[in-house]
Write a protein that holds these residues in place. Structure first.
Motif, PDB file in Angstrom:
ATOM      1  N   PHE A  41       0.829  -1.209   0.000  1.00 41.05           N
ATOM      2  CA  PHE A  41       0.000   0.000   0.000  1.00 41.05           C
ATOM      3  C   PHE A  41       0.867   1.264   0.000  1.00 41.05           C
ATOM      4  CE2 PHE A  41       0.432   1.651   4.294  1.00 41.05           C
ATOM      5  CZ  PHE A  41       0.875   0.566   5.022  1.00 41.05           C
ATOM      6  N   HIS A  44       1.776   1.833  -3.537  1.00 40.87           N
ATOM      7  CA  HIS A  44       0.660   2.400  -4.297  1.00 40.87           C
ATOM      8  C   HIS A  44       0.519   3.885  -3.976  1.00 40.87           C
ATOM      9  CE1 HIS A  44      -1.038  -1.923  -3.789  1.00 40.87           C
ATOM     10  NE2 HIS A  44      -0.234  -1.869  -4.817  1.00 40.87           N
ATOM     11  N   PHE A  64       7.615  -7.335 -10.655  1.00 44.56           N
ATOM     12  CA  PHE A  64       7.886  -8.769 -10.617  1.00 44.56           C
ATOM     13  C   PHE A  64       6.739  -9.520  -9.957  1.00 44.56           C
ATOM     14  CE2 PHE A  64      12.267  -9.310 -11.928  1.00 44.56           C
ATOM     15  CZ  PHE A  64      12.800  -8.034 -11.824  1.00 44.56           C
ATOM     16  N   SER A  65       5.855  -8.770  -9.316  1.00 39.41           N
ATOM     17  CA  SER A  65       4.939  -9.399  -8.387  1.00 39.41           C
ATOM     18  C   SER A  65       3.514  -9.575  -8.909  1.00 39.41           C
ATOM     19  CB  SER A  65       4.945  -8.556  -7.105  1.00 39.41           C
ATOM     20  OG  SER A  65       3.975  -8.981  -6.235  1.00 39.41           O
ATOM     21  N   GLN A  66       2.994  -8.544  -9.566  1.00 36.73           N
ATOM     22  CA  GLN A  66       1.588  -8.588  -9.962  1.00 36.73           C
ATOM     23  C   GLN A  66       1.437  -8.082 -11.383  1.00 36.73           C
ATOM     24  OE1 GLN A  66      -0.720  -9.828  -8.084  1.00 36.73           O
ATOM     25  NE2 GLN A  66       0.034  -9.669  -5.987  1.00 36.73           N
ATOM     26  N   PRO A  67       0.373  -8.500 -12.063  1.00 36.71           N
ATOM     27  CA  PRO A  67       0.164  -7.987 -13.418  1.00 36.71           C
ATOM     28  C   PRO A  67      -0.409  -6.577 -13.394  1.00 36.71           C
ATOM     29  CG  PRO A  67      -1.588  -9.495 -12.823  1.00 36.71           C
ATOM     30  CD  PRO A  67      -0.628  -9.489 -11.667  1.00 36.71           C
ATOM     31  N   HIS A  70      -3.883  -5.631 -11.771  1.00 35.73           N
ATOM     32  CA  HIS A  70      -3.952  -5.516 -10.323  1.00 35.73           C
ATOM     33  C   HIS A  70      -3.686  -4.074  -9.888  1.00 35.73           C
ATOM     34  CE1 HIS A  70      -3.069  -6.832  -6.128  1.00 35.73           C
ATOM     35  NE2 HIS A  70      -2.059  -5.988  -6.206  1.00 35.73           N
ATOM     36  N   ARG A  73      -6.497  -1.577 -11.052  1.00 31.36           N
ATOM     37  CA  ARG A  73      -7.714  -1.536 -10.239  1.00 31.36           C
ATOM     38  C   ARG A  73      -7.490  -0.824  -8.924  1.00 31.36           C
ATOM     39  NH1 ARG A  73     -11.607  -5.879 -12.304  1.00 31.36           N
ATOM     40  NH2 ARG A  73     -13.179  -4.918 -10.996  1.00 31.36           N
ATOM     41  N   ILE A  74      -6.342  -1.093  -8.318  1.00 25.79           N
ATOM     42  CA  ILE A  74      -6.086  -0.484  -7.002  1.00 25.79           C
ATOM     43  C   ILE A  74      -5.906   1.021  -7.136  1.00 25.79           C
ATOM     44  CG2 ILE A  74      -4.455  -0.356  -5.111  1.00 25.79           C
ATOM     45  CD1 ILE A  74      -3.930  -3.276  -5.439  1.00 25.79           C
ATOM     46  N   MET A  96       7.591  -7.917 -15.528  1.00 29.45           N
ATOM     47  CA  MET A  96       8.724  -8.819 -15.331  1.00 29.45           C
ATOM     48  C   MET A  96       8.285 -10.174 -14.806  1.00 29.45           C
ATOM     49  SD  MET A  96      11.674  -7.212 -15.849  1.00 29.45           S
ATOM     50  CE  MET A  96      10.973  -6.747 -17.383  1.00 29.45           C
ATOM     51  N   LEU A  97       6.980 -10.447 -14.882  1.00 28.97           N
ATOM     52  CA  LEU A  97       6.481 -11.671 -14.258  1.00 28.97           C
ATOM     53  C   LEU A  97       7.151 -12.903 -14.816  1.00 28.97           C
ATOM     54  CD1 LEU A  97       2.669 -10.983 -13.996  1.00 28.97           C
ATOM     55  CD2 LEU A  97       4.336 -11.041 -12.182  1.00 28.97           C
ATOM     56  N   LYS A  98       7.456 -12.845 -16.121  1.00 27.04           N
ATOM     57  CA  LYS A  98       7.978 -14.073 -16.713  1.00 27.04           C
ATOM     58  C   LYS A  98       9.485 -14.014 -16.944  1.00 27.04           C
ATOM     59  CE  LYS A  98       3.793 -15.912 -18.645  1.00 27.04           C
ATOM     60  NZ  LYS A  98       2.867 -15.081 -17.946  1.00 27.04           N
ATOM     61  N   LEU A  99      10.139 -13.032 -16.381  1.00 24.22           N
ATOM     62  CA  LEU A  99      11.583 -12.939 -16.609  1.00 24.22           C
ATOM     63  C   LEU A  99      12.265 -14.118 -15.955  1.00 24.22           C
ATOM     64  CD1 LEU A  99      14.102 -11.362 -17.547  1.00 24.22           C
ATOM     65  CD2 LEU A  99      14.173 -10.356 -15.288  1.00 24.22           C
ATOM     66  N   LEU A 145      11.769 -10.914  -5.334  1.00 24.70           N
ATOM     67  CA  LEU A 145      11.453 -11.657  -6.548  1.00 24.70           C
ATOM     68  C   LEU A 145      12.505 -11.415  -7.622  1.00 24.70           C
ATOM     69  CD1 LEU A 145       7.594 -11.240  -6.664  1.00 24.70           C
ATOM     70  CD2 LEU A 145       8.914 -13.256  -6.076  1.00 24.70           C
TER      71      LEU A 145
ATOM     72  N   ARG B 233       7.721 -19.260  -8.517  1.00 22.21           N
ATOM     73  CA  ARG B 233       7.488 -17.944  -9.108  1.00 22.21           C
ATOM     74  C   ARG B 233       6.932 -18.066 -10.519  1.00 22.21           C
ATOM     75  NH1 ARG B 233      11.093 -14.845 -12.151  1.00 22.21           N
ATOM     76  NH2 ARG B 233      10.054 -12.898 -12.686  1.00 22.21           N
ATOM     77  N   SER B 237       3.243 -16.886 -11.904  1.00 16.91           N
ATOM     78  CA  SER B 237       2.987 -15.958 -13.008  1.00 16.91           C
ATOM     79  C   SER B 237       2.124 -16.615 -14.066  1.00 16.91           C
ATOM     80  CB  SER B 237       4.291 -15.441 -13.596  1.00 16.91           C
ATOM     81  OG  SER B 237       4.949 -16.453 -14.303  1.00 16.91           O
ATOM     82  N   GLN B 240      -1.432 -16.518 -12.742  1.00 16.97           N
ATOM     83  CA  GLN B 240      -2.041 -15.182 -12.736  1.00 16.97           C
ATOM     84  C   GLN B 240      -2.683 -14.850 -14.067  1.00 16.97           C
ATOM     85  OE1 GLN B 240       1.404 -13.030 -11.380  1.00 16.97           O
ATOM     86  NE2 GLN B 240       0.504 -12.578  -9.399  1.00 16.97           N
ATOM     87  N   ASN B 306      -6.330  -7.420  -6.716  1.00 13.90           N
ATOM     88  CA  ASN B 306      -7.057  -6.223  -7.146  1.00 13.90           C
ATOM     89  C   ASN B 306      -7.469  -5.320  -5.996  1.00 13.90           C
ATOM     90  OD1 ASN B 306      -6.839  -7.139  -9.741  1.00 13.90           O
ATOM     91  ND2 ASN B 306      -8.900  -7.990  -9.824  1.00 13.90           N
ATOM     92  N   THR B 307      -6.868  -5.503  -4.846  1.00 13.78           N
ATOM     93  CA  THR B 307      -7.199  -4.605  -3.742  1.00 13.78           C
ATOM     94  C   THR B 307      -6.008  -4.545  -2.804  1.00 13.78           C
ATOM     95  OG1 THR B 307      -8.614  -4.264  -1.828  1.00 13.78           O
ATOM     96  CG2 THR B 307      -8.277  -6.510  -2.505  1.00 13.78           C
ATOM     97  N   GLN B 308      -5.900  -3.441  -2.076  1.00 16.29           N
ATOM     98  CA  GLN B 308      -4.781  -3.314  -1.149  1.00 16.29           C
ATOM     99  C   GLN B 308      -5.220  -3.469   0.299  1.00 16.29           C
ATOM    100  OE1 GLN B 308      -3.148   0.628  -1.564  1.00 16.29           O
ATOM    101  NE2 GLN B 308      -4.843   1.597  -0.507  1.00 16.29           N
TER     102      GLN B 308
END
Lengths: 253, 363
Positions: A41, A44, A64-67, A70, A73-74, A96-99, A145, B233, B237, B240, B306-308
């Motif tokens: 947070f 963000h 690296f963590s979320q698409p 995500h 929306r936040i 970088m999700l698939k790096l 990550l 990991r 991914s 996701q 989708n939320t924090q």
């Protein structure tokens, strides 16, 4: 309304006054969280502040963590439209999700992937028009990550961060990173974390309360601002559209 | 306000598009999440609906007890009931054998665990226990339709799943015992997930991946810590961007503390199971129904996609019971009334939030 509630956090970071140049310019900010209390947070919030309408900041998010969906929306709920910022050239999203840096894979070494990433970042920032290049934030979510992507060679990650720091001096970028403090405790050597903290100007720790979790207080923030020689500690509660910060025992600011 | 492609404003409700049509066993949740059931209705309630598609669930096993298998059995059986494709990986030589132990949905309402027994004894019911039954009464009135169309089923562990639900289904079993590296498993997961891509719109089918005892010592790769992390990991991914849920169970005692923490951070939903000691007089005095418990279930993290906003549960420790030795039940812990007190009843129904200070009794 947003301004008021987050005042304690903004105050600690020097963001409460709208001054030029941006207070985080050229600074390294490290956010450290734990399993019990996630620090995303804060990320963000900083992203939202960086993309505020009355500035021309540019943000590069290395995720690296979320698409993208995500964050989109936040940030929408926080009042920031990432899609339009991206279209306007103020926001760049590096997925970088698939790096995967596998050794011996077409000559890609663990370092190779990160070198390419740095190259891309440098290129993106250099390509910005002069006026936009004044305040660039590079945000990394998250460093642990990145270590996994580099197959554990934390040296490469430190090198990457070192190169990013050259960007803070060359272009006056700010570097904002998220990492997990509880991974580096005890025997396995906290060298990585210590090295990170050594180079950090502002350290934000997100921790649970000593008494556990509660519905009204989600945890405590400790902000150590080396530049202003100041440390602050306060409690927070995360909501969909704002982060409420308040001193212990008080309901709101 | 700048316009995005599909919405006119960031703040208007997306009423224009109808809810996307969902396949069996799926339901919509807040923030655009779509849930599938864990196979344990009690757990679904605790988690706010179930497991969201695109999330990674990790379960920390008790190395000395197989209670995590109870969770896995229900999870896998639930998927098969709804015709959801399944990928199951385990350290066993022949993982297919495990499919024979999957339970069948409980026969009919009469056999179900939650009979209106409380109604008969209503007069004798102690008031502070009533809260526990309140939600269940509502559940009973929800109209029990045909088992297939329910989002979540009660499973009868004594009845094996019907053969026709196992044969002819999309089930992929992988043994991970002999793999020296994880590339085979990764490829199998990739192939499996490529059938279930996520695109905006209706979801006809969701998939389930179950990986049991991932770092078990008999697996050849189990000392390759960074490789295992890298696999998790890349699995995450892949998940996701697909319409599936993956569960990985692992014994944390077999990982170094630092890596254990890394695994915990990887999880979207983090649970742990622990067996109860056979003879623990202290706990037996403190909790009602201790004799019926087989273990504890701890909810450490609930998926936040989708939320924090974090999910703070009223209680994070639950009891695992086998009702009539057939039905898996997850319940709040109930503190027993203390004898010889001055009349004040300890009326809390086990609101145990996790604390960083762990005492002798780890609530």
């Amino acid at each position: 309304m947003n301004q008021r509630s987050s005042n304690l956090l903004d105050e600690a970071l020097g963001l409460d006054q709208a001054i030029e140049p941006w207070p985080l310019r050229g600074r390294v900010v490290a956010i450290e969280d734990r399993v019990e209390t996630s620090g995303s947070f804060v990320l963000h919030h900083l992203l939202k502040r960086s993309l505020s309408p009355n500035s021309s900041n540019v943000s590069v998010l290395i995720a690296f963590s979320q698409p993208f969906s995500h964050y989109d929306r936040i940030l929408r709920k926080l009042g920031c439209n990432l899609v339009s910022q991206r279209d306007n050239g103020r926001f760049f999203f590096f997925d970088m999700l698939k790096l995967q840096c596998t050794v011996g894979d077409e000559g890609m070494t663990p370092g190779g992937g990160l070198i390419a990433l740095y190259g891309k970042t440098h290129k993106t920032i250099s390509a910005l028009p002069e006026i936009r290049r004044k305040n660039v934030s590079i945000i990394i979510d998250d460093l642990s990550l990145m270590e996994v992507a580099a197959k554990g060679s934390s040296d490469y990650v430190l090198d990457f961060l070192h190169y990013c720091r050259t960007l803070t001096s060359e272009f006056n970028c700010s570097l904002i990173t998220l990492n997990h403090e509880d991974i580096y405790s005890i025997e396995d050597g906290c060298t990585f974390l210590l090295q990170m903290e050594y180079h950090t100007d502002i350290l934000i720790k997100v921790e649970p309360l000593a008494t556990g979790l509660a519905a009204d207080v989600h945890g405590q923030l400790t902000v150590s601002n080396k530049g202003r020689n100041k440390a602050s500690n306060f409690h927070f509660k995360v909501k969909e559209n704002v982060v409420e910060c308040f001193y212990p025992g008080r309901n709101r600011d | 306000m700048a316009t995005a492609k599909t919405r006119t404003s960031s703040f208007c409700r997306n009423l224009s598009s109808a809810a996307p049509s969902l396949g069996p066993g799926l339901k919509c949740g807040p923030n655009g999440m779509v849930f599938l059931s864990s196979g344990i209705p009690d757990l679904d309630k605790v988690l706010g609906g179930g497991f969201p598609l695109g999330s990674l669930v990790m379960v920390m096993e008790d190395a000395e007890a197989p209670h995590h298998m109870l969770l896995l059995r229900n999870f896998m059986a639930q998927g098969l009931i709804h015709g959801q494709p399944l990928l199951y990986a385990s350290p066993a030589r022949d993982p297919k054998g495990f499919l024979g132990t999957l339970p069948s949905p409980a026969a009919s309402k009469d056999d179900k665990s939650r009979e209106p027994d409380p109604h008969q004894e209503k007069g004798l019911r102690i008031a502070w226990q009533y809260k526990k039954y309140f939600g269940e009464n509502q559940l009973n009135f929800d109209g029990q339709r045909d088992g297939k169309h329910e989002y979540s089923n009660e499973f009868d562990l004594r009845k094996p799943l019907e053969r026709h639900l196992i044969i002819g289904q999309r089930i992929d079993c992988v043994s991970i015992q002999d793999s020296s590296d994880l590339s085979t498993l990764q490829d199998r997961c990739a192939t499996f997930l490529s059938q279930l891509p996520r695109n905006d719109g209706s979801i006809s089918c969701a998939g389930r991946i179950t990986i049991q005892s991932f770092c078990a010592p008999q697996c050849a790769y189990s000392n390759m810590e960074w490789e295992m992390l890298s696999f998790i990991r890349s699995l995450k991914s892949m998940i996701q961007s697909s319409n599936s849920v993956a569960i990985i169970t692992f014994p944390p005692s077999l990982l170094s503390p630092s890596f254990g923490k890394r695994w915990q951070h990887m999880a979207d939903t983090l649970l742990s199971v622990k067996a109860t000691q056979d003879e623990d007089k202290e706990l037996a005095q403190l909790i009602t129904g201790y004799q019926d418990m087989v273990g504890f279930l701890n909810v450490h993290k609930v998926a936040r996609i989708n939320t924090q906003v974090p999910v703070i549960l009223e209680a994070t420790t639950f009891s695992i019971k086998l009702h009539k030795r057939r039905y898996l039940v997850i319940e709040c812990l109930n503190q027993a009334p203390v004898d010889g007190s001055s009349g004040a009843s300890y009326g809390t129904s086990g609101s145990c939030s996790s604390s960083s200070k762990t005492g002798n009794l780890d609530f």
